[in-house]
Design a protein around this motif. Structure first.
Motif, PDB file in Angstrom:
ATOM      1  N   PHE A   1      -1.978  -0.762  -6.987  1.00  0.00           N
ATOM      2  CA  PHE A   1      -0.708  -1.350  -6.543  1.00  0.00           C
ATOM      3  C   PHE A   1      -0.853  -2.786  -6.036  1.00  0.00           C
ATOM      4  O   PHE A   1       0.104  -3.380  -5.548  1.00  0.00           O
ATOM      5  CB  PHE A   1      -0.083  -0.460  -5.461  1.00  0.00           C
ATOM      6  CG  PHE A   1       0.123   0.943  -5.953  1.00  0.00           C
ATOM      7  CD1 PHE A   1       1.192   1.253  -6.779  1.00  0.00           C
ATOM      8  CD2 PHE A   1      -0.778   1.946  -5.635  1.00  0.00           C
ATOM      9  CE1 PHE A   1       1.375   2.538  -7.264  1.00  0.00           C
ATOM     10  CE2 PHE A   1      -0.601   3.233  -6.109  1.00  0.00           C
ATOM     11  CZ  PHE A   1       0.479   3.532  -6.930  1.00  0.00           C
TER      12      PHE A   1
ATOM     13  N   CYS B   1       0.844  -1.197   0.000  1.00  0.00           N
ATOM     14  CA  CYS B   1       0.000   0.000   0.000  1.00  0.00           C
ATOM     15  C   CYS B   1       0.883   1.253   0.000  1.00  0.00           C
ATOM     16  O   CYS B   1       1.815   1.368   0.797  1.00  0.00           O
ATOM     17  CB  CYS B   1      -0.911  -0.004   1.234  1.00  0.00           C
ATOM     18  SG  CYS B   1      -1.998   1.438   1.323  1.00  0.00           S
ATOM     19  N   VAL B   2       0.559   2.179  -0.921  1.00  0.00           N
ATOM     20  CA  VAL B   2       1.294   3.441  -0.972  1.00  0.00           C
ATOM     21  C   VAL B   2       0.450   4.565  -0.362  1.00  0.00           C
ATOM     22  O   VAL B   2       0.811   5.727  -0.454  1.00  0.00           O
ATOM     23  CB  VAL B   2       1.720   3.796  -2.410  1.00  0.00           C
ATOM     24  CG1 VAL B   2       2.665   2.754  -2.956  1.00  0.00           C
ATOM     25  CG2 VAL B   2       0.515   3.991  -3.303  1.00  0.00           C
ATOM     26  N   HIS B   3      -0.692   4.198   0.214  1.00  0.00           N
ATOM     27  CA  HIS B   3      -1.568   5.135   0.918  1.00  0.00           C
ATOM     28  C   HIS B   3      -2.093   6.236   0.001  1.00  0.00           C
ATOM     29  O   HIS B   3      -2.215   7.383   0.402  1.00  0.00           O
ATOM     30  CB  HIS B   3      -0.862   5.702   2.154  1.00  0.00           C
ATOM     31  CG  HIS B   3      -0.388   4.618   3.076  1.00  0.00           C
ATOM     32  ND1 HIS B   3      -1.222   3.996   3.971  1.00  0.00           N
ATOM     33  CD2 HIS B   3       0.825   3.996   3.187  1.00  0.00           C
ATOM     34  CE1 HIS B   3      -0.550   3.052   4.623  1.00  0.00           C
ATOM     35  NE2 HIS B   3       0.698   3.035   4.152  1.00  0.00           N
ATOM     36  N   CYS B   4      -2.403   5.846  -1.241  1.00  0.00           N
ATOM     37  CA  CYS B   4      -2.976   6.815  -2.187  1.00  0.00           C
ATOM     38  C   CYS B   4      -4.437   7.096  -1.856  1.00  0.00           C
ATOM     39  O   CYS B   4      -4.982   8.106  -2.267  1.00  0.00           O
ATOM     40  CB  CYS B   4      -2.838   6.304  -3.621  1.00  0.00           C
ATOM     41  SG  CYS B   4      -3.819   4.821  -3.981  1.00  0.00           S
ATOM     42  N   GLY B   5      -5.096   6.154  -1.181  1.00  0.00           N
ATOM     43  CA  GLY B   5      -6.486   6.342  -0.775  1.00  0.00           C
ATOM     44  C   GLY B   5      -7.500   5.984  -1.849  1.00  0.00           C
ATOM     45  O   GLY B   5      -8.700   6.172  -1.652  1.00  0.00           O
ATOM     46  N   ALA B   6      -7.057   5.453  -2.989  1.00  0.00           N
ATOM     47  CA  ALA B   6      -7.978   5.095  -4.072  1.00  0.00           C
ATOM     48  C   ALA B   6      -9.013   4.071  -3.625  1.00  0.00           C
ATOM     49  O   ALA B   6     -10.158   4.091  -4.076  1.00  0.00           O
ATOM     50  CB  ALA B   6      -7.206   4.559  -5.274  1.00  0.00           C
TER      51      ALA B   6
ATOM     52  N   ARG C   1      -2.029  10.846   5.298  1.00  0.00           N
ATOM     53  CA  ARG C   1      -2.878  10.055   4.379  1.00  0.00           C
ATOM     54  C   ARG C   1      -2.668   8.557   4.610  1.00  0.00           C
ATOM     55  O   ARG C   1      -2.733   7.745   3.690  1.00  0.00           O
ATOM     56  CB  ARG C   1      -2.612  10.408   2.922  1.00  0.00           C
ATOM     57  CG  ARG C   1      -2.709  11.873   2.586  1.00  0.00           C
ATOM     58  CD  ARG C   1      -3.971  12.352   1.965  1.00  0.00           C
ATOM     59  NE  ARG C   1      -4.550  11.482   0.973  1.00  0.00           N
ATOM     60  CZ  ARG C   1      -5.871  11.346   0.866  1.00  0.00           C
ATOM     61  NH1 ARG C   1      -6.665  12.005   1.659  1.00  0.00           N
ATOM     62  NH2 ARG C   1      -6.377  10.564  -0.057  1.00  0.00           N
TER      63      ARG C   1
ATOM     64  N   CYS D   1      -7.466  -0.684  -6.295  1.00  0.00           N
ATOM     65  CA  CYS D   1      -6.066  -0.506  -5.894  1.00  0.00           C
ATOM     66  C   CYS D   1      -5.117  -0.724  -7.075  1.00  0.00           C
ATOM     67  O   CYS D   1      -4.984  -1.842  -7.575  1.00  0.00           O
ATOM     68  CB  CYS D   1      -5.696  -1.472  -4.770  1.00  0.00           C
ATOM     69  SG  CYS D   1      -3.968  -1.258  -4.248  1.00  0.00           S
TER      70      CYS D   1
END
Length: 136
Positions: A129, A85-90, A108, A127
């Motif tokens: 990723f 998880c890159v914590h983009c929030g998608a 975030r 997601c």
């Protein structure tokens, strides 16, 4: 009354048996199946929630133990890999029950609460990723 989420794995030898039927009939459990993939002559997976009194649930789990069914407590049907998880929030806006949330607006940071997950699988498509995945 208590409710427990469980994830069952059925080996080929157990897929033809009416195990869920017996959980309802013999152990007075309310069974809410989130997802299932059980095919004859193959292995199977079942993600469900059982509701009943503690004694009946304990007896039902002992009953399941008499088969080659593997019981996992919790919501093992959906996995969230924090390392991917890159914590983009998608995923957050696609999660109806709010199992995936941003806990810190400053950083975030996304977290996953598996108790809230209903296994709709919307997070998997959202997601980019591959942080969310299905066990089956």
């Amino acid at each position: 009354m208590i409710t427990k989420k469980i994830y069952l794995y059925f080996p080929k030898s157990e897929t033809e048996k009416p195990i869920v039927y017996q959980l309802v009939k013999d152990y007075n459990l309310i069974v809410n199946i989130f997802r299932a993939k059980v095919t004859p002559e193959e292995e199977g997976y079942l993600s469900l929630e059982v509701t009943g009194n503690q004694e009946d649930i304990t007896r039902a789990f002992a009953f399941l133990g008499t088969f080659d069914v593997v019981i996992h407590a919790g919501n093992k049907g959906v996995h969230w890999d924090e390392n991917r998880c890159v914590h983009c929030g998608a995923c957050v806006v696609h999660c109806p029950p709010g199992a995936l949330t941003i806990v810190d607006q400053g950083t975030r940071t996304v977290t996953f609460n598996e108790d809230r997950c209903i296994e709709c699988l919307a997070c998997i498509a959202a997601c980019p990723f591959g942080a969310c995945s299905s066990a089956f």
